[in-house]
Design a protein around this motif. Sequence first.
Motif, PDB file in Angstrom:
ATOM      1  N   PRO A 103     -41.184   3.904 -55.434  1.00  0.00           N
ATOM      2  CA  PRO A 103     -40.630   5.211 -55.076  1.00  0.00           C
ATOM      3  C   PRO A 103     -39.899   5.116 -53.726  1.00  0.00           C
ATOM      4  O   PRO A 103     -40.451   4.547 -52.782  1.00  0.00           O
ATOM      5  N   PRO A 106     -39.000   9.508 -49.007  1.00  0.00           N
ATOM      6  CA  PRO A 106     -38.313  10.809 -49.038  1.00  0.00           C
ATOM      7  C   PRO A 106     -37.272  10.931 -47.923  1.00  0.00           C
ATOM      8  O   PRO A 106     -36.382  11.782 -48.002  1.00  0.00           O
ATOM      9  N   ARG A 112     -32.612   6.854 -55.352  1.00  0.00           N
ATOM     10  CA  ARG A 112     -33.380   7.825 -56.132  1.00  0.00           C
ATOM     11  C   ARG A 112     -32.992   7.828 -57.610  1.00  0.00           C
ATOM     12  O   ARG A 112     -33.835   7.968 -58.489  1.00  0.00           O
ATOM     13  N   PHE A 115     -34.571   5.018 -59.576  1.00  0.00           N
ATOM     14  CA  PHE A 115     -36.007   5.265 -59.600  1.00  0.00           C
ATOM     15  C   PHE A 115     -36.355   6.354 -60.620  1.00  0.00           C
ATOM     16  O   PHE A 115     -37.316   6.235 -61.398  1.00  0.00           O
TER      17      PHE A 115
ATOM     18  N   SER B  53     -30.053  13.393 -58.773  1.00  0.00           N
ATOM     19  CA  SER B  53     -30.392  12.798 -57.469  1.00  0.00           C
ATOM     20  C   SER B  53     -29.373  13.208 -56.386  1.00  0.00           C
ATOM     21  O   SER B  53     -29.714  13.294 -55.201  1.00  0.00           O
ATOM     22  N   PHE B  60     -31.677  17.062 -49.240  1.00  0.00           N
ATOM     23  CA  PHE B  60     -32.125  16.182 -48.151  1.00  0.00           C
ATOM     24  C   PHE B  60     -31.181  16.315 -46.939  1.00  0.00           C
ATOM     25  O   PHE B  60     -31.623  16.377 -45.790  1.00  0.00           O
ATOM     26  N   LEU B  89     -41.965  13.989 -57.923  1.00  0.00           N
ATOM     27  CA  LEU B  89     -41.745  12.594 -58.312  1.00  0.00           C
ATOM     28  C   LEU B  89     -41.095  11.811 -57.163  1.00  0.00           C
ATOM     29  O   LEU B  89     -41.428  10.658 -56.906  1.00  0.00           O
ATOM     30  N   THR B  90     -40.201  12.468 -56.485  1.00  0.00           N
ATOM     31  CA  THR B  90     -39.479  11.796 -55.383  1.00  0.00           C
ATOM     32  C   THR B  90     -40.151  12.069 -54.029  1.00  0.00           C
ATOM     33  O   THR B  90     -39.601  11.729 -52.980  1.00  0.00           O
ATOM     34  N   GLN B  91     -41.308  12.722 -54.094  1.00  0.00           N
ATOM     35  CA  GLN B  91     -42.116  13.049 -52.914  1.00  0.00           C
ATOM     36  C   GLN B  91     -41.360  13.930 -51.914  1.00  0.00           C
ATOM     37  O   GLN B  91     -41.692  13.996 -50.728  1.00  0.00           O
ATOM     38  N   MET B  92     -40.327  14.598 -52.395  1.00  0.00           N
ATOM     39  CA  MET B  92     -39.516  15.391 -51.475  1.00  0.00           C
ATOM     40  C   MET B  92     -40.122  16.771 -51.196  1.00  0.00           C
ATOM     41  O   MET B  92     -39.653  17.482 -50.303  1.00  0.00           O
ATOM     42  N   GLN B  94     -42.658  17.193 -49.826  1.00  0.00           N
ATOM     43  CA  GLN B  94     -43.246  17.103 -48.476  1.00  0.00           C
ATOM     44  C   GLN B  94     -42.282  17.620 -47.393  1.00  0.00           C
ATOM     45  O   GLN B  94     -42.698  18.006 -46.313  1.00  0.00           O
ATOM     46  N   LEU B  95     -40.991  17.568 -47.714  1.00  0.00           N
ATOM     47  CA  LEU B  95     -39.983  17.908 -46.705  1.00  0.00           C
ATOM     48  C   LEU B  95     -39.735  19.406 -46.612  1.00  0.00           C
ATOM     49  O   LEU B  95     -39.267  19.907 -45.599  1.00  0.00           O
TER      50      LEU B  95
END
Lengths: 630, 101
Positions: A103, A106, A112, A115, B53, B60, B89-92, B94-95
């Motif tokens: 992964p 972020p 991305r 992935f 993405s 982002f 899935l992209t851990q985004m 968290q942002l």
Amino acid sequence: MAAPSLEPARPATLRLAFAPNLASAREVSVAIRKFLAEQGVAEKELFSYELCIAEASNNAVEYAEGPCRNLKPIAEALFTPTQIELRVTDHTAGFTLLERLPPPSPMTDRGRGLFLIQSVMDEVRYLRGTNENILVMRKKRRAERIPAISPKDGPSDFPSLEDSHRLLAECKIKMAKMADELLLRTETLSSVFRCCSELGRIDTNSEIFEGKLLVDLLHLTSADWYILRMLSPDGRKLLVAAASEPDLASEPIGFPAPGEKAIGIEAAVASSQTAARFDNRDSPDPSEPLMAVGPVGAGYVCPLCFGGKLVGTIAVGRRSGDFPLGRLQDEVIRAFAEFLAIQALSHDRRKTEVRDRVVARELEIAQDIQHLLLPRALPQLPGFGLVGGWQSAREVGGDFYDAIAVEGESLLLMIADVMGKGVPAALFATTMRGLLRGLAERSSDPSQLLCGLNRLLYKELSSVAMFITAQIVLVDMRTRQLTAASAGHCPLLFIPPGRRHVSSMPIRGLPLGVKSHTSYPHHVASMGSHAALLLYTDGLTDTRNPAGATYGQQRLKTWMQEEMIPGRSATDLRDRLASELNQFRGDREMDDDQAFLLLTEDRTGGTRRPFAADQITKLRRGSFLFPANS
Amino acid sequence: MKIERDGERLCVSEINELTAANSSNFRDEINSAMTGATVVIEIDLSKTLFMDSSGLGALFALYRATIKREGVVLRLLNPVPEIEQLLELTQMQQLFEVVRR
């Protein structure tokens, strides 16, 4: 051999070349999503496939360089019910695809796309060529994702998930039912086989039925009682042959005659040969025999018949009234009923066969006895002819005669009729003949001989309530005198001296075996110049013609008078008498045994026939048997 | 796409999709709309049915812009399940502050 594939030979395919810009790439991913939706791919899955096509198409646009920027990338979707394959052909320099990308952080803006593709798809491969590479993305489809009918296309080969679940549930229920049915049928067969294996060891029908078979039937049908009724031999009653509990073995039920109303469910089932259900709660009739299973009992009554022949009924059920009876239980009970009927019928047939074999053997023995019973040859005196004739209504009879030569020129003649026929009668006849021969060594007086025979035979005869009529005549050829005594036997017929009429000599005396001590008075008479003497059993005078008329003593006397004329040999007369009697009888069955002894003046000498050994063995009912040299 | 300014709050809504094809435009418009007074940026994703993405990249980029402007809060409102999964899935996730209302 290759495993059968569930996939169609050709997958549904959409192949789109698109202008190398992001807007066209976007259009392509929308078009592919639409295509997959048309194939029935679920809404929640479509996002993933659209995303993969979008990522790959965007890369194909964004990373193209130089003259390749003008080349159109190609996006493809290949659909089968078990797999979706997406392909994007780019004209870039390409890249190295790692097996599985980690992964991305972020906090970074790169990596991305690939992935996401690897996260969503099962298999991703990048086929690199010169200025042309293909990203192949595959995803296996799970069974529950097999989906939906597209309303636009009409019915599809692939049912919806909901339908599939329903179908699966139905299949499971069907399979469970089939398994149950198979089990039940297997158990039924096993029970039948077990019963068959026991058949050779048991003797009666009720043993067959009370054995494991009916217990198995209860088990298989979840019943808790049974009542087996068999039709009585006269076909008028249904008798309880077996029941699960003694209190169910109720009274016999009348089997209705044609046109008569059946009383009770079992009688109705037997009469109509049609199975029926019953529930005592529905019709609480106290006279109904099946009320024995209780006021809330319920069950099923099935006729036992095979080849249209009714044997009985079988009733099974539950005392609690809760007797589930489906098609399968119904079939099982019918199968048992048919098997029981076949067993009952074949058991009866076996019994009859055994009985027939016993009877045939008994008759063989009886014939052997009969051969011993009749004298092999009759004693003859010069100038006289003595002949005998015998025929039985059965293979063996109780009529017999004997002749013993005694001192001087005398003959002791004896004729007897043992009450009854068959083997017991023949056995007494044999005994009596032996006894007479023994007694005759000490005395030739007819009265004394009958007294002796009665004394010796009384105990045996009275114990079986039988008796013997007999007549003994001592013929003195020198004096032409007859001395006769009778034990309840038919009169002696003879022609007295100087007369042409036949006389009968009725002599009183009780049959042998009636009274332990009794006397037998004798009677003395003289024979005429032409001796003619006839001793006979009542079978002769009781012979009936087809119209039912008896031959009678008068006809016999007339025959003697007309036929026993001088010049005829004894054997000739014997044949004439036999023929006379058989002619009178015609084709009517013989009712009784017949025996006679005939003595006549006979100077023909050489007419006596030699005894042929096979004459007796060829004995048939309805033909006279003659001893040798008579 | 609609951008509304309500004092210190900037509300972006009616975004049908956020992809490579429109993400630059999305970024540019929001950057233009931001002023010194902007303290809260709310991106309403309730109508956003697709995002790739590049769309994530645009979010982002917005995140980085807010970082630069200290004290500015970026909120994502009511994402549809597919988009929420994508963020996870992209851990985004968290942002951003992901809010359901």
